[in-house]
Design an enzyme around this catalytic site. Structure first.
Site, PDB file in Angstrom:
ATOM      1  N   LYS A 283      30.698  10.165  58.851  1.00 32.20           N
ATOM      2  CA  LYS A 283      31.823   9.271  58.572  1.00 32.20           C
ATOM      3  C   LYS A 283      32.837   9.397  59.702  1.00 32.20           C
ATOM      4  O   LYS A 283      33.161  10.497  60.152  1.00 32.20           O
ATOM      5  CB  LYS A 283      32.477   9.636  57.234  1.00 32.20           C
ATOM      6  CG  LYS A 283      31.656   9.246  56.022  1.00 32.20           C
ATOM      7  CD  LYS A 283      32.410   9.455  54.715  1.00 32.20           C
ATOM      8  CE  LYS A 283      33.411   8.349  54.483  1.00 32.20           C
ATOM      9  NZ  LYS A 283      33.992   8.402  53.118  1.00 32.20           N
ATOM     10  N   GLU A 371      31.453   6.853  36.097  1.00 32.72           N
ATOM     11  CA  GLU A 371      32.522   6.637  35.125  1.00 32.72           C
ATOM     12  C   GLU A 371      32.058   6.820  33.682  1.00 32.72           C
ATOM     13  O   GLU A 371      32.771   7.410  32.857  1.00 32.72           O
ATOM     14  CB  GLU A 371      33.125   5.238  35.310  1.00 32.72           C
ATOM     15  CG  GLU A 371      33.868   5.044  36.608  1.00 32.72           C
ATOM     16  CD  GLU A 371      32.963   4.670  37.784  1.00 32.72           C
ATOM     17  OE1 GLU A 371      33.470   4.560  38.914  1.00 32.72           O
ATOM     18  OE2 GLU A 371      31.744   4.492  37.557  1.00 32.72           O
ATOM     19  N   ARG A 399      33.295   0.023  33.529  1.00 29.06           N
ATOM     20  CA  ARG A 399      31.924   0.510  33.627  1.00 29.06           C
ATOM     21  C   ARG A 399      31.591   1.521  32.531  1.00 29.06           C
ATOM     22  O   ARG A 399      30.445   1.924  32.381  1.00 29.06           O
ATOM     23  CB  ARG A 399      31.695   1.127  35.007  1.00 29.06           C
ATOM     24  CG  ARG A 399      32.295   0.325  36.146  1.00 29.06           C
ATOM     25  CD  ARG A 399      31.958   0.892  37.497  1.00 29.06           C
ATOM     26  NE  ARG A 399      30.698   0.350  37.970  1.00 29.06           N
ATOM     27  CZ  ARG A 399      29.998   0.847  38.984  1.00 29.06           C
ATOM     28  NH1 ARG A 399      30.429   1.915  39.611  1.00 29.06           N
ATOM     29  NH2 ARG A 399      28.878   0.298  39.350  1.00 29.06           N
TER      30      ARG A 399
END
Length: 634
Positions: A283, A371, A399
């Site tokens: 990243k 979630e 979700r």
């Protein structure tokens, strides 16, 4: 930018040499760094996928071939190479291009990508559709990050992939966790051998011979594939979960080695059946400050691209962010009560649970992008007597809807669900606005649903949820700064289901819920200049709603206005209308202000509140129109 400035579609990459493609990668990085330094966006993830994006668009015939990105954080290079270079300066701005992929924006964006873990299921659907619609040469590629692989939906897609005829390619962009600890010369040899066209022609030829002689069927084919995977695991002394799903696995490959990426992708491009290429990336690749602190540079805001210094707009003596008030208050409460625990799905920094994690690391849990699991995990702890604060962004709680109903509310468990980023959230747009929580939660039995007017209320609601209530408790609050510089009050239990009158008035009664009430209060004050005397009530609780307050309003006013930073359909305004209808108050005129029945675009929160007429100017204009309406009727 000599090469990049002439790339208007992926076709412009097709005839380039490898050296030119490498130059394009360098120019892409420079372009992204330059633009995001003064127009903030998701930075580190997109820098990590530059080579992968170039390789995919170089090899595949997009948009006929489908690239399905999992979350748009990693897709900036994709946008730049697919005709949006010259409008990239509008990224995430009101009226500009979206920060995520969106099919309405470009034919190259095959699927909307704002929530994680969707790419494998969506791409599998496309791959199966290609087979059913006689498009055998159409390639479908899902690009999913390692963080998104923690989501249950990703595993549901993997589980289904080998049971359907398809040629799906899944690319796992692994930039943090090590899913496979691949080391040694044997691994390198197997990557080269198993991805080579010669190897796979031989493998496929043997399969056709067995098939022709009726020596193999689908069941035996899967058995042989499992045996092959087991043999590979034995030779390399490693195993990986993907081969357990009967998905051919290739990797690990350096995701920044463009020549190798192009070669390996080219070799496996036309293989039959589902397959997964595991790449390792960094990243923030190419920008050292981001490489050294990927979490900070996920979305760093403004920065000096030369020095790497982040530019903060925050001034001294400004109110805290609501998320920071939550984080500090949770830590304070956890210090006083050892039963309090914290749960977040991959957002410890965003929701400020990092403070509790630092002080009480054994009692604060980051469960990854999961979630539904976060809610049920919290329910399990609550069942055993702990007091979980489950902090999930409002749009992501969608979700876990079944888990809220089945695992928490049905059992009346003491789970405190804190919905951060409620209402309009700004530049992330439609996939991230917390517009629907009031509407989708208020029908669920046993829930207490609340929204603070300011930081003192947030702290009091958190305290009340622990010490003044025995069941599930919802607190929703917005992104951004609060109202009070002195935010730290002495917490107290407040009466559940009770609102309050903030201001008397004789013309109109305005009912607000949440921090949008502060905007309403400013508009009410401004309305005095137009000879309007408006009463203001803060509901504080949507459920149970304050029936005595509503009765008082109904008996003293004929014109009533409701306002909420949430969906106008099914929210607080709808609850007020239902109460009036159910109790025979039929002579009232009720006007609802909120987010209209649409998916609101992206832009700054200021721009979006103005667009939805929920800023001070918009609320005042609405109040003036309502007053004119009232006078005409009289």
């Amino acid at each position: 930018m000599e090469l990049l400035k002439n790339i208007n579609s992926p076709d412009d990459l097709k005839n380039m040499t490898m050296d030119q493609l490498l130059t394009v990668c360098s120019e892409l990085r420079e372009f992204i760094i330059d633009h995001l330094s003064h127009n903030p966006g998701h930075f580190a993830s997109s820098l990590g996928t530059v080579e992968l994006t170039v390789a995919l668009h170089y090899l595949y015939n997009t948009p006929y071939d489908r690239l399905v990105w999992d979350v748009g954080h990693q897709a900036y290079s994709h946008k730049i190479l697919t005709g949006r270079r010259d409008v990239f300066h509008t990224n995430r701005k009101f009226g500009g291009i979206s920060g995520f992929t969106n099919p309405e924006e470009s034919e190259y964006d095959t699927f909307i990508a704002g929530h994680a873990s969707t790419s494998i299921s969506a791409a599998l659907g496309m791959a199966v559709a290609a087979n059913l619609q006689n498009q055998p040469n159409q390639h479908v590629v899902a690009i999913i990050g390692d963080g998104a692989m923690t989501g249950g939906l990703a595993f549901e897609g993997l589980n289904n992939a080998s049971s359907q005829p398809n040629n799906l390619l899944i690319i796992l962009n692994d930039n943090d966790m090590s899913i496979d600890a691949n080391v040694g010369g044997m691994k390198e040899y197997l990557v080269k051998m198993t991805s080579s066209s010669a190897y796979n022609r031989m493998r496929y030829g043997i399969y056709k011979q067995f098939k022709r002689r009726n020596l193999i069927d689908d069941e035996k084919k899967n058995f042989i594939l499992r045996f092959n995977n087991s043999l590979k695991s034995l030779l390399t002394r490693q195993q990986n979960i993907f081969e357990g799903f009967n998905i051919r696995y290739f990797g690990v490959v350096d995701g920044h080695d463009l020549p190798s990426l192009v070669r390996i992708l080219g070799n496996i491009q036309n293989m039959k059946g589902p397959k997964l290429l595991h790449i390792r990336t960094t990243k923030g690749k190419g920008y050292k400050p981001a490489e050294d602190a990927a979490t900070v540079w996920h979305a760093p805001g403004l920065f000096n691209k030369e020095t790497g210094e982040r530019i903060s707009k925050k001034k001294i003596n400004q109110p805290q962010l609501y998320q920071d008030v939550f984080g500090h208050t949770l830590t304070e409460m956890a210090a006083a009560n050892e039963k309090i625990v914290g749960v977040t799905p991959a957002m410890p920094t965003g929701c400020s649970m990092v403070h509790m994690m630092k002080e009480f690391p054994s009692r604060a849990f980051d469960v990854g992008i999961a979630e539904a699991h976060a809610v049920t995990f919290s329910a399990g702890m609550a069942k055993e007597g702990l007091i979980p604060f489950c902090n999930i962004y409002s749009s992501f709680m969608q979700r876990a809807y079944d888990q809220v109903i089945h695992d928490v509310a049905l059992q009346n468990l003491k789970v405190i669900m804190c919905l951060d980023r409620a209402g309009l959230v700004g530049e992330d747009g439609a996939t991230h606005h917390g517009a629907f929580d009031l509407a989708y939660l208020r029908f669920i039995p046993n829930l207490v649903i609340s929204a603070p007017y300011n930081e003192h209320d947030l702290r009091n609601l958190m305290y009340t949820a622990v010490y003044g209530n025995s069941g599930p408790f919802v607190i929703r609050y917005p992104r951004g700064q609060g109202e009070l510089v002195e935010w730290k009050n002495e917490m107290k239990i407040i009466p559940i289901g009770k609102g309050r009158k903030l201001k008397d008035g004789k013309d109109i009664a305005l009912l607000s819920i949440g921090t949008i009430g502060n905007t309403a209060a400013a508009a009410i004050e401004k309305a005095k200049e137009h000879d309007m005397d408006i009463a203001h009530y803060d509901m504080l609780f949507l459920k149970p709603i304050d029936k005595e307050l509503l009765k008082e309003v109904a008996e003293n006013y004929t014109t009533i206005v409701t306002i909420e930073n949430g969906s106008i359909e099914g929210g607080m305004g709808s609850a007020v209308l239902e109460f009036f209808a159910d109790n025979g108050y039929n002579n009232l005129k009720v006007h609802r202000l909120g987010i209209a029945d649409e998916f609101v675009t992206h832009g700054s929160t200021k721009d979006l509140l103005h667009y939805c007429k929920l800023d001070q100017k918009g609320v005042l204009e609405s109040l003036i129109k309502i007053r004119e309406f009232k006078e005409i009727e009289i």
